[in-house]
Every structure is written in C-alpha cells, then in structure tokens.
Scaffold this motif. Structure first.
Motif, short mmCIF file in Angstrom:
data_model
loop_
_atom_site.label_atom_id
_atom_site.label_comp_id
_atom_site.label_asym_id
_atom_site.label_seq_id
_atom_site.Cartn_x
_atom_site.Cartn_y
_atom_site.Cartn_z
N SER A 19 -1.72 25.59 -7.10
CA SER A 19 -0.76 24.50 -6.91
C SER A 19 -0.92 23.89 -5.52
CB SER A 19 0.66 25.03 -7.08
OG SER A 19 1.03 25.83 -5.96
N ASP A 20 -0.42 22.67 -5.38
CA ASP A 20 -0.45 22.01 -4.07
C ASP A 20 0.28 22.86 -3.02
OD1 ASP A 20 -1.89 19.89 -5.10
OD2 ASP A 20 -0.14 18.59 -5.33
N ASP A 24 -1.41 24.33 0.27
CA ASP A 24 -0.82 23.97 1.55
C ASP A 24 -0.57 25.22 2.39
OD1 ASP A 24 0.34 22.02 3.41
OD2 ASP A 24 2.25 23.00 2.92
N ARG A 25 -0.02 26.26 1.76
CA ARG A 25 0.26 27.51 2.48
C ARG A 25 -1.04 28.19 2.92
NH1 ARG A 25 4.64 31.01 -0.36
NH2 ARG A 25 4.89 31.81 1.75
N LEU A 26 -2.05 28.18 2.06
CA LEU A 26 -3.35 28.75 2.43
C LEU A 26 -3.99 27.98 3.59
CD1 LEU A 26 -5.24 29.62 -0.88
CD2 LEU A 26 -4.75 31.18 1.02
N SER A 27 -3.85 26.66 3.56
CA SER A 27 -4.50 25.84 4.59
C SER A 27 -3.98 26.16 6.00
CB SER A 27 -4.35 24.35 4.29
OG SER A 27 -3.03 23.91 4.51
N ALA A 122 2.70 35.75 -6.75
CA ALA A 122 1.93 34.96 -7.73
C ALA A 122 0.61 34.50 -7.12
CB ALA A 122 2.74 33.76 -8.21
N LEU A 123 0.65 34.05 -5.88
CA LEU A 123 -0.57 33.66 -5.18
C LEU A 123 -1.45 34.89 -4.93
CD1 LEU A 123 -2.41 31.64 -3.73
CD2 LEU A 123 -1.01 32.01 -1.66
N GLY A 124 -0.83 35.99 -4.53
CA GLY A 124 -1.57 37.22 -4.28
C GLY A 124 -2.30 37.69 -5.53
N TYR A 125 -1.63 37.66 -6.66
CA TYR A 125 -2.26 38.05 -7.92
C TYR A 125 -3.43 37.13 -8.24
CZ TYR A 125 -3.22 38.61 -12.84
OH TYR A 125 -3.87 38.79 -14.04
N GLU A 126 -3.22 35.84 -8.09
CA GLU A 126 -4.26 34.88 -8.44
C GLU A 126 -5.48 35.03 -7.53
OE1 GLU A 126 -6.23 32.36 -10.69
OE2 GLU A 126 -4.24 33.14 -11.17
N LEU A 127 -5.27 35.22 -6.25
CA LEU A 127 -6.42 35.42 -5.35
C LEU A 127 -7.12 36.75 -5.64
CD1 LEU A 127 -5.15 34.02 -1.93
CD2 LEU A 127 -6.80 33.00 -3.50
#
Length: 160
Positions: A19-20, A24-27, A122-127
């Motif tokens: 997601s955007d 954004d958080r990763l960037s 959710a981001l942790g799982y996806e990465l």
C-alpha cells in the motif's frame, strides 16, 4: 528526472502490491545510493544492518571456500533485493557483495525496518513472506550451482 526514495520503492518489483502507506513508512528508512564498479557493499562475516533494492547495475555475491578462495555464488541485477542477513540474529553477512558495474539502489536500514515490522504486523508478514521466497530461490540456485560444479569436477578427474 531524479526520483525520490518513495518513487523508487513504489516502482521496485520486490515491493509491488504494498500500500501507499506501507511504502511511505518504508521510505522513511531508505536512501538512494550508488556503488562504483568493484566497490564492496558488504563483507562476509561483517555486521548486517541493511538491505538494498537494486534499480540499476549488478552485484556479485561470493563466499570464501577453503582451498579455493573466493567463489562467486550469483550475480544479481536490476529489480532484485540484496541482503537478508539483517533479518536474523546474529545479523552477520553470509556472503560478500561487490558491484560488478555502476549500481544504483535504495538502501534500507535493517534495524529500522525490523522496528517498523514489529509495529505493523501486516507489513512485517508481507516482507517476511517476500524475503523467505528470495532465500528459498537463492538456496535452490546455489544448490544447482554446487551440483553442476561437482559434476564438472567428477568429469575432469582422471580415470583410475
């Protein structure tokens, strides 16, 4: 036109579908970087504290084999991710990474991304899912190279 870190992350295949908000958080943990030919990105056994999303150029992964010296395991190019050792304690590089040519990439801070993943499961799982696929693919490739090298050495051994 110079792209921002966010724009580069958004167009990178490894992160496709995030997601955007996630991008954004990763960037916030990333920065663009350039490595010149023969520059070392990281050394086997060194502290693993980041990973790279390659936008352009090629990086040679190698390891030291007793009695043979440095052996190239794989060469990775645009659209790939380099570095997964930052994910697992003791956070030490398993290979050495060297620029084959001029490399443009986004570097992401490993401890910062681990912290982000802990705060956003959710981001942790996806990465983790994506990095696990990369690790499995690289292990299969390495296995194939080892089998090919073994068959070559058997073919060149003198008959008894």
């Amino acid at each position: 036109m110079i792209e921002t870190t966010y724009q580069t992350l958004r167009s990178h295949p490894f992160l496709a579908g995030l997601s955007d908000r996630q991008l954004d958080r990763l960037s916030m943990w990333g920065y663009t970087t350039i490595f010149h030919r023969d520059s070392r990105l990281f050394a086997e056994g060194g502290r693993a504290d980041r990973f790279w999303l390659v936008d352009d150029g090629h990086v040679r992964l190698s390891t030291t084999v007793p009695g043979r010296g440095e052996v190239v395991v794989e060469t990775l190019g645009p659209g790939t991710v380099i570095g997964w050792s930052w994910l697992f304690p003791p956070y030490r590089w398993q290979f050495t990474g060297t620029a084959e040519d001029m490399v443009h990439a986004v570097a992401l801070d490993g401890p910062g991304v681990r912290e982000l993943c802990a705060a956003d499961p959710a981001l942790g799982y996806e990465l983790m899912r994506r990095f696990t696929a990369v690790i499995a693919e690289r292990l299969l490739y390495t296995r194939a190279r080892l089998l090919a090298a073994e068959s070559e050495s058997v073919e060149t051994e003198p008959a008894a």
